[in-house]
Write a protein that holds these residues in place. Structure first.
Motif, PDB file in Angstrom:
ATOM      1  N   SER A   2      34.256 -36.436  -1.644  1.00  0.00           N
ATOM      2  CA  SER A   2      33.051 -37.044  -1.079  1.00  0.00           C
ATOM      3  C   SER A   2      32.116 -35.939  -0.586  1.00  0.00           C
ATOM      4  O   SER A   2      32.420 -34.764  -0.665  1.00  0.00           O
ATOM      5  CB  SER A   2      33.442 -37.896   0.114  1.00  0.00           C
ATOM      6  OG  SER A   2      33.697 -37.036   1.205  1.00  0.00           O
ATOM      7  N   ARG A   4      31.532 -35.281   2.436  1.00  0.00           N
ATOM      8  CA  ARG A   4      32.170 -34.572   3.551  1.00  0.00           C
ATOM      9  C   ARG A   4      33.118 -33.498   3.042  1.00  0.00           C
ATOM     10  O   ARG A   4      33.228 -32.437   3.589  1.00  0.00           O
ATOM     11  CB  ARG A   4      32.925 -35.546   4.430  1.00  0.00           C
ATOM     12  CG  ARG A   4      32.011 -36.327   5.321  1.00  0.00           C
ATOM     13  CD  ARG A   4      32.797 -37.025   6.399  1.00  0.00           C
ATOM     14  NE  ARG A   4      31.946 -38.009   7.038  1.00  0.00           N
ATOM     15  CZ  ARG A   4      31.862 -39.263   6.643  1.00  0.00           C
ATOM     16  NH1 ARG A   4      32.579 -39.691   5.626  1.00  0.00           N
ATOM     17  NH2 ARG A   4      31.071 -40.102   7.266  1.00  0.00           N
ATOM     18  N   ASP A  81      55.175 -24.265   1.174  1.00  0.00           N
ATOM     19  CA  ASP A  81      54.824 -25.072   2.351  1.00  0.00           C
ATOM     20  C   ASP A  81      53.487 -24.618   2.941  1.00  0.00           C
ATOM     21  O   ASP A  81      52.665 -25.444   3.334  1.00  0.00           O
ATOM     22  CB  ASP A  81      55.931 -24.993   3.412  1.00  0.00           C
ATOM     23  CG  ASP A  81      57.137 -25.860   3.049  1.00  0.00           C
ATOM     24  OD1 ASP A  81      57.062 -26.574   2.024  1.00  0.00           O
ATOM     25  OD2 ASP A  81      58.137 -25.829   3.783  1.00  0.00           O
ATOM     26  N   SER A  84      50.611 -25.929   1.018  1.00  0.00           N
ATOM     27  CA  SER A  84      50.304 -27.358   1.159  1.00  0.00           C
ATOM     28  C   SER A  84      49.216 -27.586   2.206  1.00  0.00           C
ATOM     29  O   SER A  84      48.387 -28.470   2.061  1.00  0.00           O
ATOM     30  CB  SER A  84      51.574 -28.137   1.499  1.00  0.00           C
ATOM     31  OG  SER A  84      51.825 -28.098   2.884  1.00  0.00           O
ATOM     32  N   THR A  85      49.219 -26.775   3.265  1.00  0.00           N
ATOM     33  CA  THR A  85      48.112 -26.841   4.217  1.00  0.00           C
ATOM     34  C   THR A  85      46.923 -26.055   3.678  1.00  0.00           C
ATOM     35  O   THR A  85      45.777 -26.465   3.800  1.00  0.00           O
ATOM     36  CB  THR A  85      48.516 -26.252   5.585  1.00  0.00           C
ATOM     37  OG1 THR A  85      49.760 -26.816   5.975  1.00  0.00           O
ATOM     38  CG2 THR A  85      47.474 -26.564   6.645  1.00  0.00           C
ATOM     39  N   ARG A  87      45.766 -25.602   0.755  1.00  0.00           N
ATOM     40  CA  ARG A  87      44.879 -26.183  -0.245  1.00  0.00           C
ATOM     41  C   ARG A  87      43.817 -27.059   0.411  1.00  0.00           C
ATOM     42  O   ARG A  87      42.757 -27.279  -0.154  1.00  0.00           O
ATOM     43  CB  ARG A  87      45.678 -26.956  -1.299  1.00  0.00           C
ATOM     44  CG  ARG A  87      46.159 -28.326  -0.929  1.00  0.00           C
ATOM     45  CD  ARG A  87      47.081 -28.880  -2.033  1.00  0.00           C
ATOM     46  NE  ARG A  87      47.998 -29.866  -1.500  1.00  0.00           N
ATOM     47  CZ  ARG A  87      47.808 -31.176  -1.594  1.00  0.00           C
ATOM     48  NH1 ARG A  87      46.751 -31.645  -2.207  1.00  0.00           N
ATOM     49  NH2 ARG A  87      48.682 -32.015  -1.059  1.00  0.00           N
ATOM     50  N   PHE A  88      44.102 -27.541   1.609  1.00  0.00           N
ATOM     51  CA  PHE A  88      43.096 -28.322   2.318  1.00  0.00           C
ATOM     52  C   PHE A  88      42.127 -27.426   3.089  1.00  0.00           C
ATOM     53  O   PHE A  88      41.040 -27.835   3.439  1.00  0.00           O
ATOM     54  CB  PHE A  88      43.746 -29.308   3.286  1.00  0.00           C
ATOM     55  CG  PHE A  88      44.592 -30.345   2.595  1.00  0.00           C
ATOM     56  CD1 PHE A  88      44.005 -31.297   1.765  1.00  0.00           C
ATOM     57  CD2 PHE A  88      45.962 -30.361   2.756  1.00  0.00           C
ATOM     58  CE1 PHE A  88      44.773 -32.240   1.125  1.00  0.00           C
ATOM     59  CE2 PHE A  88      46.729 -31.316   2.117  1.00  0.00           C
ATOM     60  CZ  PHE A  88      46.140 -32.257   1.292  1.00  0.00           C
ATOM     61  N   LEU A  89      42.573 -26.204   3.386  1.00  0.00           N
ATOM     62  CA  LEU A  89      41.742 -25.304   4.195  1.00  0.00           C
ATOM     63  C   LEU A  89      41.169 -24.168   3.365  1.00  0.00           C
ATOM     64  O   LEU A  89      40.627 -23.220   3.906  1.00  0.00           O
ATOM     65  CB  LEU A  89      42.578 -24.707   5.339  1.00  0.00           C
ATOM     66  CG  LEU A  89      43.162 -25.676   6.361  1.00  0.00           C
ATOM     67  CD1 LEU A  89      43.941 -24.912   7.416  1.00  0.00           C
ATOM     68  CD2 LEU A  89      42.070 -26.507   7.008  1.00  0.00           C
ATOM     69  N   ARG A 325      56.585 -19.021   7.146  1.00  0.00           N
ATOM     70  CA  ARG A 325      55.886 -20.133   7.786  1.00  0.00           C
ATOM     71  C   ARG A 325      55.117 -19.685   9.031  1.00  0.00           C
ATOM     72  O   ARG A 325      54.064 -20.242   9.356  1.00  0.00           O
ATOM     73  CB  ARG A 325      56.879 -21.248   8.153  1.00  0.00           C
ATOM     74  CG  ARG A 325      57.263 -22.147   6.987  1.00  0.00           C
ATOM     75  CD  ARG A 325      56.101 -23.028   6.520  1.00  0.00           C
ATOM     76  NE  ARG A 325      55.667 -23.924   7.577  1.00  0.00           N
ATOM     77  CZ  ARG A 325      54.390 -24.093   7.931  1.00  0.00           C
ATOM     78  NH1 ARG A 325      53.427 -23.427   7.333  1.00  0.00           N
ATOM     79  NH2 ARG A 325      54.085 -24.933   8.897  1.00  0.00           N
ATOM     80  N   GLU A 329      51.403 -20.656   9.627  1.00  0.00           N
ATOM     81  CA  GLU A 329      50.946 -21.358  10.823  1.00  0.00           C
ATOM     82  C   GLU A 329      49.800 -20.583  11.484  1.00  0.00           C
ATOM     83  O   GLU A 329      48.798 -21.162  11.921  1.00  0.00           O
ATOM     84  CB  GLU A 329      52.128 -21.535  11.787  1.00  0.00           C
ATOM     85  CG  GLU A 329      51.801 -22.194  13.113  1.00  0.00           C
ATOM     86  CD  GLU A 329      51.372 -23.646  12.986  1.00  0.00           C
ATOM     87  OE1 GLU A 329      51.617 -24.261  11.926  1.00  0.00           O
ATOM     88  OE2 GLU A 329      50.765 -24.169  13.946  1.00  0.00           O
ATOM     89  N   THR A 332      46.671 -21.028   9.459  1.00  0.00           N
ATOM     90  CA  THR A 332      46.132 -22.372   9.667  1.00  0.00           C
ATOM     91  C   THR A 332      45.352 -22.449  10.982  1.00  0.00           C
ATOM     92  O   THR A 332      44.251 -22.992  11.032  1.00  0.00           O
ATOM     93  CB  THR A 332      47.284 -23.389   9.717  1.00  0.00           C
ATOM     94  OG1 THR A 332      47.993 -23.342   8.473  1.00  0.00           O
ATOM     95  CG2 THR A 332      46.768 -24.789   9.939  1.00  0.00           C
ATOM     96  N   ARG A 333      45.962 -21.906  12.018  1.00  0.00           N
ATOM     97  CA  ARG A 333      45.358 -22.052  13.359  1.00  0.00           C
ATOM     98  C   ARG A 333      44.150 -21.161  13.550  1.00  0.00           C
ATOM     99  O   ARG A 333      43.201 -21.522  14.237  1.00  0.00           O
ATOM    100  CB  ARG A 333      46.395 -21.761  14.451  1.00  0.00           C
ATOM    101  CG  ARG A 333      47.562 -22.718  14.480  1.00  0.00           C
ATOM    102  CD  ARG A 333      47.143 -24.147  14.741  1.00  0.00           C
ATOM    103  NE  ARG A 333      48.152 -25.069  14.233  1.00  0.00           N
ATOM    104  CZ  ARG A 333      47.910 -26.346  13.947  1.00  0.00           C
ATOM    105  NH1 ARG A 333      46.702 -26.854  14.116  1.00  0.00           N
ATOM    106  NH2 ARG A 333      48.863 -27.124  13.498  1.00  0.00           N
ATOM    107  N   ARG A 335      42.373 -19.842  11.017  1.00  0.00           N
ATOM    108  CA  ARG A 335      41.502 -19.924   9.826  1.00  0.00           C
ATOM    109  C   ARG A 335      41.130 -18.539   9.336  1.00  0.00           C
ATOM    110  O   ARG A 335      40.026 -18.309   8.856  1.00  0.00           O
ATOM    111  CB  ARG A 335      40.231 -20.723  10.131  1.00  0.00           C
ATOM    112  CG  ARG A 335      40.472 -22.085  10.729  1.00  0.00           C
ATOM    113  CD  ARG A 335      40.721 -23.095   9.628  1.00  0.00           C
ATOM    114  NE  ARG A 335      40.963 -24.420  10.189  1.00  0.00           N
ATOM    115  CZ  ARG A 335      40.174 -25.465   9.997  1.00  0.00           C
ATOM    116  NH1 ARG A 335      39.108 -25.346   9.240  1.00  0.00           N
ATOM    117  NH2 ARG A 335      40.467 -26.634  10.539  1.00  0.00           N
ATOM    118  N   GLY A 352      53.135 -21.491  18.092  1.00  0.00           N
ATOM    119  CA  GLY A 352      54.356 -22.302  18.134  1.00  0.00           C
ATOM    120  C   GLY A 352      54.714 -22.692  16.715  1.00  0.00           C
ATOM    121  O   GLY A 352      53.865 -23.155  15.968  1.00  0.00           O
ATOM    122  N   ALA A 354      56.882 -24.954  14.069  1.00  0.00           N
ATOM    123  CA  ALA A 354      57.715 -26.151  13.865  1.00  0.00           C
ATOM    124  C   ALA A 354      58.746 -25.809  12.798  1.00  0.00           C
ATOM    125  O   ALA A 354      58.394 -25.511  11.672  1.00  0.00           O
ATOM    126  CB  ALA A 354      56.839 -27.317  13.421  1.00  0.00           C
TER     127      ALA A 354
END
Lengths: 413, 347
Positions: A2, A4, A81, A84-85, A87-89, A325, A329, A332-333, A335, A352, A354
């Motif tokens: 979309s 967005r 793993d 997997s995050t 690809r969205f970021l 990981r 992580e 991800t946090r 960027r 932290g 997981a």
């Protein structure tokens, strides 16, 4: 996508453009990537994996496989793993595997990684090799994640500022077992210690735990029997007569064995002179990971790993997975793809991880060790998870396992 | 009413803990004292039944809300977790993860009468407001399965992040939000196209996604991160991360799981897992107002129809805590099956 979705994409691109230097860390960063095609629309985070080629350990039990790809499979799953995050970021993760052949120094492996611009490296090396690479000038800008060496001196006198540890130390493992045995009120331990250097070190950690938690070592013997090859016709006859003799002596409640090489410990259960359970490196085993663990969503990690590797996930795979990981992580946090920024975030109180242990895992600032619950496992069932109830701590009960801040001998950080 | 078979003994037993109301007094002559008390207590939660899935026992506990007693136990498939009512309110859908399906319980006969396909390892699901489509998180398969409950088949699958878990749907049914525990995203899915339109990064191990009753925000709990992200549905931006602090508790013990709102959107409740607390939040200010002490490892929450009570499933202490929201205190801990997980109220 979309409108967005496109906005998100453009935003990520904007970030990348704003920080061009970060994509070009180190000499070969641009050329080193194998798939640098669609460059410009994604950050790339490269994680090194450094190991030496070794003969697989031959387990005493025929049920346990000889594993050729121990550790590296954890790295590959960790990358998957992370992706997997990612690809969205719009973050891409790349694993750079360097496995040093016999006769070659692991230092060469690290230099190769450094040349390729990798600044975050998972070390699947034993103690001496880790110390060697950590001390190299090329390693000064590199953060090493120790996922293999359980040696306590690496967390104390021999600690290094550029090393973090994801694998628990022997003291953490011994304390995890010790707390459970004390909770069970089995406080009279008999110790049998194998000949390997690691056996001596694990025994040392067990003696320390006994003192810490109020257990007694009623007898402390080296293992002196020659057991020989595991595959011998009617070999059980020899073992059946040898073990009772070897385990005669004073009364105790549980036999704690130190046999990291898996040379004889598996022979002890059901054969001891007195009818007593066995714990330590065989029997009831404290470990960071085991197939018997399926709590806190671990089912998913176990089955993901098995789909990928075609075998069970080991403690070594898990420690490597956690290291990769941790990088994911942080990316991800923050960027960010800047290794220095990622390493700083991993060490910060905001980090932290997981890791399917029911709580966020963080690194101890005094020795770089990852705090973590430790599984207490029987061969076919999870028995408990330490720390145990009643072992208290003013800040984190996880710090009742291993070296707490006041005990730490690490002065190098 | 369905509670007429209650014995005098059980009524007397529950009298002491019941929030007695003064209804039904005129019935004394006709029904006797026992029935009067039953009626009196039934008044606030008239004819309500609470269903609890027991993850370890493979059962559903049926609780009579008036008496606050377990009146029946229904056998289901293995590892029952997510439960929800069917569109017509006559059946209960139960995710039985280890059997890779959804069991359908007929509430009249209180038996499993049917099953639905779910995709592998279903954990949580949400029913479309129109009552026909069920959106199922397949925890072990990185998919959300869309199940047609009438045709009893999977219509489509939507690829999401690793370990899909929480499922929330907007009141108008147009937007679905799925959380993925390892990818740490809230995936916004357009239910018309069944495609992901946006991904919002939240804190570690997101569990539950719940829309506010006005549909303007979605709240996403993060179990390991210890926060609840409040996401503006229009902009897909996080407007606030709610944090929790319980004196004497370590930060890592605070693990938000389920989120529930009253229908007017004025009160919000968040279960905090091993913190053994339910936090009450004012959705206007997004500030925590108080913490209710409940049983161990509180998972999921359900409000009674009149919203005077909150039921919590406590996975480690094997009980349900009943919070009286007018008195603001726990009025009962009710033993159910092993490892109670999901909870739903049928009015």
């Amino acid at each position: 996508m979309s409108g967005r979705g496109r906005v998100l994409g453009i935003l990520a691109l904007g970030l990348l453009l704003a920080l061009p230097a970060q994509g070009q860390q180190g000499a070969g960063a641009g050329a080193g990537g194998t798939q640098s095609s669609a460059a410009g629309d994604a950050q790339t985070i490269r994680v090194g994996y450094l190991a030496t080629r070794e003969e697989p350990r031959v387990p005493l039990s025929f049920l346990n496989p000889e594993i050729e790809d121990d550790g590296v499979q954890g790295a590959r799953l960790g990358i998957a793993d992370n992706a997997s995050t990612g690809r969205f970021l719009k973050q891409r993760f790349e694993l750079v595997e360097v496995v040093v052949p016999p006769g070659t120094s692991p230092a060469d492996g690290l230099r190769q990684l450094a040349q390729e611009g990798v600044r975050l490296v998972v070390s699947d090396l034993r103690r001496d090799a880790l110390l060697e690479v950590a001390g190299l000038p090329e390693a000064r800008e590199i953060t090493l994640f120790n996922a293999r060496a359980k040696d306590d001196d690496l967390r104390n006198a021999e600690c290094r500022p550029n090393v973090l540890h994801t694998v628990p130390s022997r003291r953490m493992l011994a304390d995890a077992l010790g707390q459970y045995l004390v909770w069970k009120k089995w406080t009279d331990w008999r110790l049998i210690v194998g000949p390997a250097p690691g056996d001596q070190l694990f025994a040392e950690a067990v003696r320390r735990s006994a003192k810490r938690f109020g257990a007694r070592i009623v007898q402390d013997d080296p293992w002196t029997f020659e057991i020989g090859n595991r595959r011998v016709d009617t070999g059980h006859v020899t073992v059946q007569s040898a073990i009772p003799t070897a385990t005669q002596g004073r009364d105790y409640q549980i036999l704690v064995v130190a046999d990291e090489e898996d040379g004889f410990g598996e022979y002890l259960p059901y054969r001891t002179w007195l009818p007593r359970p066995v714990a330590g490196t065989q029997g009831l085993v404290p470990t960071a990971w085991s197939r018997v663990h399926e709590q806190w969503g671990a089912t998913q990690l176990q089955s993901r790993f098995e789909r990928q590797a075609g075998r069970w996930m080991t403690e070594r795979d898990y420690a490597v997975w956690m290291a990769v990981r941790a990088v994911g992580e942080a990316a991800t946090r923050t960027r960010s793809a800047d290794p220095a920024q990622l390493a700083a975030f991993i060490r910060s109180p905001d980090f932290g991880l997981a890791a399917f242990k029911g709580q966020a895992l963080t690194f101890r600032e005094w020795d770089g060790q990852l705090r973590q619950p430790v599984l207490v496992t029987a061969p076919r069932m999870l028995v408990s998870v330490s720390p145990q109830d009643g072992f208290l701590h003013q800040t984190s009960t996880l710090d009742t396992l291993g070296d707490d801040r006041p005990e730490s001998g690490c002065r190098n950080r | 009413m369905p509670h007429s078979r209650s014995t005098a003994g059980s009524v007397a037993g529950s009298l002491a803990r019941a929030p007695a109301a003064a209804a039904g007094r005129g019935a004394v002559a006709r029904t006797g004292l026992g029935a009067l008390l039953a009626l009196a207590m039934a008044a606030p939660a008239a004819a309500e039944t609470v269903y609890v899935s027991n993850e370890k026992d493979n059962t559903i506990s049926v609780i009579d809300a008036a008496k606050l007693e377990v009146v029946n136990t229904i056998k289901v498939g293995r590892r029952p977790r997510g439960i929800t009512l069917s569109g017509d309110g006559k059946s209960l859908y139960v995710c039985v993860g280890d059997d890779n399906r959804i069991d359908v319980i007929d509430l009249q006969s209180q038996q499993v009468v049917d099953r639905l396909p779910s995709g592998p390892d279903p954990e949580l699901f949400v029913l479309h407001p129109e009552g026909r489509l069920l959106y199922v998180a397949n925890e072990d398969d990185n998919m959300v399965s869309v199940v047609d409950t009438q045709a009893k088949r999977i219509v489509t699958e939507i690829q999401v992040g690793v370990e899909p878990e929480g499922m929330g749907i907007s009141p108008d049914g147009k937007v679905l939000v799925n959380t993925s525990e390892t990818t740490n995203m809230a995936h916004f899915i357009d239910t018309a196209s069944n495609e992901i339109t946006d991904n919002v990064l939240v804190d570690s191990r997101p569990r539950v996604a719940r829309f506010t009753p006005d549909g303007r925000h979605v709240w996403v709990s993060a179990e390991i991160g210890g926060t609840v992200s409040v996401i503006d549905v229009a902009t897909r931006q996080i407007t606030k991360k709610i944090e929790f602090e319980v004196r004497g508790l370590r930060r890592e013990a605070i693990q938000p799981v389920d989120v529930r709102f009253t229908k007017d959107g004025k009160r919000a409740f968040v279960a905090l897992g091993p913190a053994n607390r339910v936090a009450e939040i004012d959705p206007a200010t997004l500030e925590v107002k108080k913490y209710h002490l409940v049983g161990q490892r509180v998972w999921n929450l359900a409000l009674s129809g009149d919203e005077t009570r909150l039921y919590t499933t406590n996975g480690v202490s094997n009980d349900v805590s009943v919070i009286d929201l007018e008195k603001d205190r726990v009025i009962k801990s009710l033993g159910v099956g092993g490892a109670p997980w999901g909870v739903i109220v049928k009015s």
